[in-house]
Design a protein around this motif. Structure first.
Motif, PDB file in Angstrom:
ATOM      1  N   GLU A 282       0.816   2.788   8.510  1.00  0.00           N
ATOM      2  CA  GLU A 282      -0.458   2.957   7.692  1.00  0.00           C
ATOM      3  C   GLU A 282      -1.104   1.963   7.295  1.00  0.00           C
ATOM      4  O   GLU A 282      -2.219   1.789   7.394  1.00  0.00           O
ATOM      5  CB  GLU A 282       0.047   3.888   6.552  1.00  0.00           C
ATOM      6  N   LEU A 283      -0.506   0.702   6.954  1.00  0.00           N
ATOM      7  CA  LEU A 283      -0.866  -0.500   6.761  1.00  0.00           C
ATOM      8  C   LEU A 283      -2.028  -1.125   7.959  1.00  0.00           C
ATOM      9  O   LEU A 283      -2.956  -1.737   7.696  1.00  0.00           O
ATOM     10  CB  LEU A 283      -0.010  -1.531   6.074  1.00  0.00           C
ATOM     11  N   VAL A 284      -1.424  -0.940   9.068  1.00  0.00           N
ATOM     12  CA  VAL A 284      -2.054  -1.267  10.168  1.00  0.00           C
ATOM     13  C   VAL A 284      -3.336  -0.544  10.449  1.00  0.00           C
ATOM     14  O   VAL A 284      -4.334  -1.278  10.786  1.00  0.00           O
ATOM     15  CB  VAL A 284      -1.019  -1.432  11.461  1.00  0.00           C
ATOM     16  N   GLU A 285      -3.218   0.743  10.276  1.00  0.00           N
ATOM     17  CA  GLU A 285      -4.499   1.430  10.350  1.00  0.00           C
ATOM     18  C   GLU A 285      -5.339   1.164   9.269  1.00  0.00           C
ATOM     19  O   GLU A 285      -6.536   1.275   9.765  1.00  0.00           O
ATOM     20  CB  GLU A 285      -4.190   3.042  10.057  1.00  0.00           C
ATOM     21  N   GLY A 286      -5.008   0.655   8.293  1.00  0.00           N
ATOM     22  CA  GLY A 286      -5.909   0.279   7.004  1.00  0.00           C
ATOM     23  C   GLY A 286      -6.605  -1.190   7.411  1.00  0.00           C
ATOM     24  O   GLY A 286      -7.690  -1.476   6.564  1.00  0.00           O
ATOM     25  N   GLY A 287      -6.012  -1.715   8.403  1.00  0.00           N
ATOM     26  CA  GLY A 287      -6.680  -3.081   8.622  1.00  0.00           C
ATOM     27  C   GLY A 287      -6.093  -4.337   8.100  1.00  0.00           C
ATOM     28  O   GLY A 287      -4.929  -4.306   7.512  1.00  0.00           O
ATOM     29  N   LEU A 288      -6.476  -5.505   8.866  1.00  0.00           N
ATOM     30  CA  LEU A 288      -5.397  -6.552   8.433  1.00  0.00           C
ATOM     31  C   LEU A 288      -5.572  -6.973   7.004  1.00  0.00           C
ATOM     32  O   LEU A 288      -4.429  -7.548   6.811  1.00  0.00           O
ATOM     33  CB  LEU A 288      -6.080  -7.745   9.273  1.00  0.00           C
ATOM     34  N   GLU A 289      -6.589  -6.964   6.416  1.00  0.00           N
ATOM     35  CA  GLU A 289      -6.559  -7.415   5.108  1.00  0.00           C
ATOM     36  C   GLU A 289      -5.794  -6.499   4.137  1.00  0.00           C
ATOM     37  O   GLU A 289      -4.695  -7.295   3.315  1.00  0.00           O
ATOM     38  CB  GLU A 289      -7.876  -7.059   4.366  1.00  0.00           C
ATOM     39  N   MET A 290      -5.585  -5.236   4.284  1.00  0.00           N
ATOM     40  CA  MET A 290      -4.564  -4.431   3.787  1.00  0.00           C
ATOM     41  C   MET A 290      -3.134  -4.785   4.042  1.00  0.00           C
ATOM     42  O   MET A 290      -2.508  -4.921   3.272  1.00  0.00           O
ATOM     43  CB  MET A 290      -4.736  -3.114   3.881  1.00  0.00           C
ATOM     44  N   LEU A 291      -2.790  -5.271   5.287  1.00  0.00           N
ATOM     45  CA  LEU A 291      -1.669  -5.496   5.752  1.00  0.00           C
ATOM     46  C   LEU A 291      -1.122  -6.915   5.265  1.00  0.00           C
ATOM     47  O   LEU A 291       0.053  -6.909   4.721  1.00  0.00           O
ATOM     48  CB  LEU A 291      -1.468  -5.550   7.259  1.00  0.00           C
ATOM     49  N   PHE A 292      -1.851  -7.714   5.285  1.00  0.00           N
ATOM     50  CA  PHE A 292      -1.641  -9.267   4.548  1.00  0.00           C
ATOM     51  C   PHE A 292      -1.541  -9.245   3.185  1.00  0.00           C
ATOM     52  O   PHE A 292      -0.526  -9.745   2.829  1.00  0.00           O
ATOM     53  CB  PHE A 292      -2.892 -10.210   5.058  1.00  0.00           C
ATOM     54  N   SER A 293      -2.262  -8.070   2.520  1.00  0.00           N
ATOM     55  CA  SER A 293      -2.004  -8.036   1.083  1.00  0.00           C
ATOM     56  C   SER A 293      -0.469  -7.601   0.656  1.00  0.00           C
ATOM     57  O   SER A 293       0.089  -7.974  -0.118  1.00  0.00           O
ATOM     58  CB  SER A 293      -3.149  -7.206   0.513  1.00  0.00           C
ATOM     59  N   TYR A 294      -0.491  -6.529   1.587  1.00  0.00           N
ATOM     60  CA  TYR A 294       1.151  -5.612   1.452  1.00  0.00           C
ATOM     61  C   TYR A 294       2.208  -7.052   1.427  1.00  0.00           C
ATOM     62  O   TYR A 294       3.065  -7.092   0.693  1.00  0.00           O
ATOM     63  CB  TYR A 294       1.257  -4.807   2.202  1.00  0.00           C
ATOM     64  N   LEU A 295       2.293  -7.629   2.583  1.00  0.00           N
ATOM     65  CA  LEU A 295       3.234  -8.547   2.927  1.00  0.00           C
ATOM     66  C   LEU A 295       3.010  -9.675   2.109  1.00  0.00           C
ATOM     67  O   LEU A 295       4.187 -10.199   1.820  1.00  0.00           O
ATOM     68  CB  LEU A 295       3.063  -9.156   4.443  1.00  0.00           C
ATOM     69  N   LYS A 296       2.023 -10.274   1.495  1.00  0.00           N
ATOM     70  CA  LYS A 296       1.916 -11.389   0.633  1.00  0.00           C
ATOM     71  C   LYS A 296       2.510 -10.852  -0.868  1.00  0.00           C
ATOM     72  O   LYS A 296       3.402 -11.751  -1.313  1.00  0.00           O
ATOM     73  CB  LYS A 296       0.550 -11.628   0.398  1.00  0.00           C
ATOM     74  N   ASP A 297       2.088  -9.782  -1.239  1.00  0.00           N
ATOM     75  CA  ASP A 297       2.751  -9.165  -2.405  1.00  0.00           C
ATOM     76  C   ASP A 297       4.447  -9.196  -2.426  1.00  0.00           C
ATOM     77  O   ASP A 297       4.961  -9.216  -3.278  1.00  0.00           O
ATOM     78  CB  ASP A 297       2.323  -7.903  -3.074  1.00  0.00           C
ATOM     79  N   LYS A 298       4.692  -8.548  -1.203  1.00  0.00           N
ATOM     80  CA  LYS A 298       6.145  -8.298  -0.935  1.00  0.00           C
ATOM     81  C   LYS A 298       7.033  -9.505  -0.695  1.00  0.00           C
ATOM     82  O   LYS A 298       8.006  -9.648  -1.418  1.00  0.00           O
ATOM     83  CB  LYS A 298       6.350  -7.608   0.348  1.00  0.00           C
ATOM     84  N   LYS A 299       6.415 -10.604  -0.476  1.00  0.00           N
ATOM     85  CA  LYS A 299       7.116 -12.162  -0.397  1.00  0.00           C
ATOM     86  C   LYS A 299       7.016 -12.645  -1.822  1.00  0.00           C
ATOM     87  O   LYS A 299       8.191 -13.276  -2.234  1.00  0.00           O
ATOM     88  CB  LYS A 299       6.298 -12.952   0.432  1.00  0.00           C
ATOM     89  N   HIS A 300       6.148 -12.237  -2.661  1.00  0.00           N
ATOM     90  CA  HIS A 300       6.212 -12.936  -3.975  1.00  0.00           C
ATOM     91  C   HIS A 300       6.859 -12.014  -5.112  1.00  0.00           C
ATOM     92  O   HIS A 300       6.587 -12.653  -6.427  1.00  0.00           O
ATOM     93  CB  HIS A 300       4.519 -13.454  -4.334  1.00  0.00           C
ATOM     94  N   ASN A 301       7.118 -10.942  -4.767  1.00  0.00           N
ATOM     95  CA  ASN A 301       7.767 -10.050  -5.816  1.00  0.00           C
ATOM     96  C   ASN A 301       9.165  -9.765  -5.640  1.00  0.00           C
ATOM     97  O   ASN A 301       9.776 -10.302  -4.685  1.00  0.00           O
ATOM     98  CB  ASN A 301       6.925  -8.818  -5.576  1.00  0.00           C
TER      99      ASN A 301
END
Length: 301
Positions: A282-301
């Motif tokens: 679903e994140l890939v479908e939403g575009g790269l910005e959405m995917l990157f935001s998810y992964l960045k938050d996941k790394k720092h939380n």
């Protein structure tokens, strides 16, 4: 009367030339059509930068001997014939800069390719190569090498000496891993290893710091190599059609990837046709910005 004698004399000269050439090689019908009594040098094309000679789609099974006497040739195109052997005489063409052997039936290359010290571009794709001579690594000026659509499973270790190589195509072969020598090619900005038998990408991939385009589609890669995220120069990363389930949190570091790409020619991240675990599809479908935001938050939380 004089004109008649002149035509007869010209005809005799042409016949003598063909006779001399014929002593070295038995001509097939296409040779007669090509030369028609002409000096082979009259068929050279003299451009602004290079002297070219082309024998494309002539149905040749052998290369005519007269070619080895054209020492001034810099661009030679013998593509899409039926050549089974590249003779050692190719080493006589020491001024060659571009050599195109695409679409033949070659199973090997002669060691004499090492004599082509001016060679910058070599296309041997769409042949039947099972090996590449180690001597090719002596062509230190080589910048572009295409070995795609062959039967290769390894490269000579000496290929690490091709320090000027910028573009390497190894797609559609039988490689089970990226050859170790490839990781020594510091100038590479294009690497295509798609449609092989890869199951993983070695951590040494991070050594290719100049890489801008990396294509590894249609393999059986199980995981996205985390250290690939350290190659900040990447503008096109194609991992379509693999067995990747998760993406590394550090993926957002690849800031030059402009978008999720769907067209094969587009720059960006190509990650379709992988069994990605939720919520990644679903994140890939939403575009790269959405995917990157998810992964960045996941790394720092």
């Amino acid at each position: 009367m004089g004109a008649r004698q002149s035509r007869a004399s010209s005809k005799d000269k042409g016949s003598k030339r063909m006779l001399l050439l014929g002593r070295r090689q038995k001509f097939s019908p296409w040779d007669d059509t090509l030369l028609s009594g002409k000096d082979p040098r009259s068929l050279l094309k003299r451009g602004m930068r290079h002297i070219s000679f082309s024998l494309v789609t002539k149905g040749m099974t052998d290369i005519p001997d007269f070619l080895w006497g054209l020492s001034e040739v810099q661009k030679l195109n013998l593509s899409h014939n039926q050549l089974r052997v590249l003779p050692p005489e190719v080493g006589k063409l020491t001024r060659i800069v571009v050599l195109n052997l695409c679409g033949n039936h070659l199973k090997s290359l002669p060691r004499e390719v090492s004599l082509l010290q001016s060679l910058k571009v070599l296309f041997v794709n769409m042949n039947r190569l099972t090996e590449v001579p180690a001597e090719l690594s002596l062509c230190r000026n080589l910048e572009v090498l295409s070995l795609s659509h062959n039967c290769l499973s390894q490269l000579p270790a000496s290929f690490a000496d091709l320090s000027r190589l910028r573009k390497l195509n190894l797609s559609n072969n039988y490689f089970a891993h990226i050859p170790i020598c490839v990781f020594s090619l510091k100038e590479l900005d294009f690497l295509h290893v798609g449609s092989n038998r890869l199951e993983n990408i070695a951590e040494s991939i991070q050594c290719l710091a100049s890489l801008q385009i990396f294509i590894a589609e249609s393999n059986n890669i199980h995981s996205f190599p985390r250290l690939l995220c350290l190659i900040a120069s990447l503008e096109l990363l194609n991992l379509n059609n693999n067995d990747i389930q998760t993406l590394p949190d550090e993926l957002y570091l690849l800031c030059r990837l402009a978008r999720i790409a769907w067209n094969p020619m587009d720059k960006g991240l190509h990650i379709s046709h992988n069994p990605l675990a939720k919520p990644l599809p679903e994140l890939v479908e939403g575009g790269l910005e959405m995917l990157f935001s998810y992964l960045k938050d996941k790394k720092h939380n």
